[in-house]
Design a protein around this motif. Structure first.
Motif, short mmCIF file in Angstrom:
data_model
loop_
_atom_site.label_atom_id
_atom_site.label_comp_id
_atom_site.label_asym_id
_atom_site.label_seq_id
_atom_site.Cartn_x
_atom_site.Cartn_y
_atom_site.Cartn_z
N PRO A 26 0.80 -1.23 0.00
CA PRO A 26 0.00 0.00 0.00
C PRO A 26 0.83 1.28 0.00
O PRO A 26 0.49 2.25 -0.69
CB PRO A 26 -0.83 -0.12 1.28
CG PRO A 26 -0.92 -1.59 1.56
CD PRO A 26 0.39 -2.14 1.09
N THR A 27 1.94 1.31 0.75
CA THR A 27 2.75 2.52 0.82
C THR A 27 3.40 2.82 -0.52
O THR A 27 3.39 3.97 -0.99
CB THR A 27 3.83 2.37 1.91
OG1 THR A 27 3.19 2.12 3.17
CG2 THR A 27 4.67 3.65 2.02
N CYS A 29 2.41 1.69 -3.45
CA CYS A 29 1.33 1.97 -4.39
C CYS A 29 0.88 3.43 -4.28
O CYS A 29 0.72 4.13 -5.28
CB CYS A 29 0.16 1.03 -4.12
SG CYS A 29 -1.25 1.25 -5.23
N HIS A 30 0.72 3.89 -3.03
CA HIS A 30 0.29 5.28 -2.82
C HIS A 30 1.34 6.26 -3.32
O HIS A 30 1.01 7.27 -3.97
CB HIS A 30 0.02 5.51 -1.34
CG HIS A 30 -0.53 6.87 -1.03
ND1 HIS A 30 0.26 7.97 -0.78
CD2 HIS A 30 -1.82 7.33 -0.98
CE1 HIS A 30 -0.49 9.02 -0.56
NE2 HIS A 30 -1.75 8.66 -0.68
N ALA A 34 0.56 9.00 -6.19
CA ALA A 34 0.69 10.42 -5.86
C ALA A 34 1.70 11.10 -6.78
O ALA A 34 1.49 12.24 -7.24
CB ALA A 34 1.09 10.59 -4.40
N VAL A 61 -7.09 6.09 -6.80
CA VAL A 61 -6.62 7.08 -5.83
C VAL A 61 -7.46 7.01 -4.56
O VAL A 61 -6.92 7.04 -3.45
CB VAL A 61 -6.65 8.50 -6.43
CG1 VAL A 61 -6.50 9.56 -5.34
CG2 VAL A 61 -5.53 8.67 -7.46
N SER A 64 -6.43 3.93 -2.54
CA SER A 64 -5.10 4.09 -1.96
C SER A 64 -5.11 5.11 -0.83
O SER A 64 -4.45 4.92 0.20
CB SER A 64 -4.11 4.51 -3.05
OG SER A 64 -2.81 4.62 -2.54
N GLN A 65 -5.87 6.17 -1.01
CA GLN A 65 -5.96 7.20 0.03
C GLN A 65 -6.60 6.63 1.31
O GLN A 65 -6.16 6.94 2.42
CB GLN A 65 -6.79 8.37 -0.48
CG GLN A 65 -6.11 9.22 -1.53
CD GLN A 65 -5.13 10.21 -0.93
OE1 GLN A 65 -3.99 9.88 -0.63
NE2 GLN A 65 -5.58 11.42 -0.73
N MET A 68 -3.92 4.63 3.08
CA MET A 68 -2.87 5.46 3.67
C MET A 68 -3.39 6.27 4.85
O MET A 68 -2.67 6.48 5.84
CB MET A 68 -2.30 6.40 2.59
CG MET A 68 -1.16 7.29 3.08
SD MET A 68 0.29 6.38 3.70
CE MET A 68 0.84 5.58 2.20
N VAL A 90 -1.37 12.23 2.20
CA VAL A 90 -2.80 12.07 1.87
C VAL A 90 -3.39 13.42 1.44
O VAL A 90 -4.06 13.52 0.41
CB VAL A 90 -3.57 11.49 3.07
CG1 VAL A 90 -5.07 11.51 2.80
CG2 VAL A 90 -3.11 10.07 3.35
N ALA A 93 -2.12 14.45 -1.98
CA ALA A 93 -2.74 13.74 -3.11
C ALA A 93 -4.12 14.31 -3.42
O ALA A 93 -4.49 14.49 -4.59
CB ALA A 93 -2.82 12.25 -2.81
#
Length: 522
Positions: A26-27, A29-30, A34, A61, A64-65, A68, A90, A93
């Motif tokens: 996840p990190t 990917c984010h 972004a 997005v 993912s947000q 995060m 966050v 983004a």
């Protein structure tokens, strides 16, 4: 480090790139998402292609947000460095997505006139992402900066001037209600920040946000003042760097007046329906009936009665206090000594001191206290009422971080008295000053030891709170978090009496660091 490059030039290539994202990380990917959103802003691709790409990015997005945001929401303030970095990423983004759509508004007037057919969608998206960036501030109890408010107002003004404010827009990303408008999206943001978000838990913030999807269209905005009423009217200054407030405090021009009559009827209807139906049956979600009723009342006061629901008169003050931020610290400062198991054996060092000097010195007892138990710090109470205090400190002075709903002890430096309170309001303002509103549990707390009466558990710290006859609140006990179960039997021991058994009854309060419940003799 390799230079970051935009990985797509149109919607098909964007979707192909999205399919390769490392969703299992996840990190990472984010971070990749972004970065691509930021690069898209400066990319020299056609505005029409940018619009299609932004639309393709919306769902990934949002997912993912949400992942995060779990790393920073609900954390104590001031945020620690890693939490602050997660929160910044966050918010950044959301703001980048807003900027992407905002830039398309400028393009419509120059290089991409054909985009005008999508102007209502583009403006609503820009409003939505600006509002989401603002909402993240609510979730960490940080004040919203003026630039975001100015951006939100400017976008709404564009929708009005273009005649698009009331045009229906499809938007199901992160929403349960399929359609909205620019005006409704703007009203949603105004109402969220009128709901006193600094007094709401993270769960309550999400509930209000979900409810507003149903109610946002019930508010109308007009340049004309509303008819005279006994309830103070609300308005928003479109040229300001703040949200809505009392109309009487607004300038004569550039204002939009909020009509909440239809919204008020919906709130009253829901509050009445709660008595016969469950919140789920009323479309309010899986919320406990009592919590739902309480939240509906608060929202009605904030939105439809201009926040006129305060029960106790507050008076200014300037009182230095020591704040203990945990049950362990409160217990230590009440007793003046380290916590010990009732009847527990002395340590070897204590036995030696007793043999040599005939007593255990106070200094020796103090040394037993852990830093966590003894920790307290100075705050200033700036106003007070019978049932609460408003306190403040600056971030650089904070030793123990503070959470919404946290139990704290308050000791005026000039008095040998301890108050116990719950953080009901929490905000870090733009200067970095932390403000907390405390609801005081009236009465003098008694430090006790308690354990679950199963014969094996160890004693731990607790507080007995006396009956509040004036408010018809029975005597209660403050416990470690998670200890409350209805009818659970506890052994309770205080220095001044013998161990006794009590039976826990109704849960009155629950926070990150405590439970509080009524009890009877067992």
């Amino acid at each position: 480090m390799a230079e970051e490059k935009l990985q797509f030039t149109d919607a098909p290539s964007c979707k192909a790139w999205l399919a390769k994202l490392p969703r299992s990380s996840p990190t990472q990917c984010h971070a990749e998402l972004a970065a691509q959103v930021r690069l898209l802003l400066a990319a020299t691709i056609a505005p029409e292609a940018k619009f299609a790409v932004l639309e393709a990015l919306r769902e990934p997005v949002a997912e993912s947000q949400a992942e995060m945001a779990r790393n920073c929401r609900g954390k104590p303030v001031p945020l620690q460095t890693h939490d602050l970095e997660a929160w910044d990423s966050v918010v950044g983004a959301w703001r980048a997505m807003a900027s992407g759509y905002d830039a398309l508004i400028d393009a419509m007037a120059s290089t991409a006139p054909d985009l005008a057919t999508q102007a209502h969608v583009i403006c609503q998206r820009a409003l939505r992402y600006t509002a989401l960036a603002m909402f993240e501030h609510c979730h960490v109890y940080y004040a919203v900066n003026g630039a975001l408010w100015q951006q939100l107002h400017r976008l709404y003004v564009f929708s009005e001037n273009a005649g698009l404010a009331a045009t229906t827009v499809d938007d199901t990303v992160g929403r349960r209600t399929a359609t909205t408008t620019c005006a409704a999206t703007y009203a949603h943001a105004l109402l969220m920040h009128l709901a006193q978000p600094d007094a709401l838990s993270g769960e309550e913030l999400n509930i209000v946000d979900r409810w507003l999807e149903r109610w946002e269209s019930m508010v109308t905005l007009s340049p004309d003042p509303l008819a005279q009423s006994s309830v103070p009217a609300l308005a928003v200054d479109l040229a300001s760097s703040r949200g809505a407030g009392l109309a009487k405090n607004m300038p004569a021009a550039g204002v939009r007046h909020l009509s909440v009559e239809t919204l008020g009827k919906a709130l009253r209807h829901a509050a009445a329906g709660i008595k016969q139906q469950t919140p789920a049956q009323l479309g309010l979600g899986d919320v406990a009936r009592n919590a739902c009723e309480k939240l509906l009342l608060l929202l009605h006061v904030q939105w439809c009665a201009a926040g006129t629901g305060r029960a106790d008169e507050r008076t200014p003050a300037s009182i230095k206090v020591m704040i203990s931020s945990s049950l362990a610290s409160i217990h230590y400062h009440l007793t003046g000594k380290a916590f010990r198991q009732p009847g527990g054996e002395l340590t070897a060092a204590e036995r030696q001191r007793l043999d040599m000097f005939g007593s255990l010195s106070e200094a020796g007892g103090q040394a037993l206290a852990s830093q966590r138990s003894a920790a307290a710090e100075t705050w200033v109470i700036v106003n007070q009422s019978v049932s609460g205090f408003l306190g403040t400190t600056t971030e650089k002075d904070v030793v123990n971080r503070i959470s919404h709903g946290q139990l704290v002890g308050i000791q005026p430096t000039a008095k040998k008295v301890m108050y116990v309170g719950i953080v009901q309001r929490l905000i870090v303002d733009l200067s970095g000053t932390i403000w907390i509103g405390l609801r005081i549990i009236l009465g003098a707390p008694q430090a006790v030891s308690a354990r679950i009466a199963d014969g094996t558990a160890k004693y731990d710290r607790g507080l007995l709170m006396p009956e509040d006859a004036a408010r018809k609140i029975p005597a209660s006990m403050v416990l470690l978090p998670g200890w409350h179960q209805a009818n659970r039997i506890l052994n309770v021991y205080a220095d001044s009496d013998k161990a006794r058994k009590i039976k826990l009854q109704t849960l009155l309060d629950r926070g990150a660091n405590f439970d509080r419940a009524t009890y009877t003799a067992a």
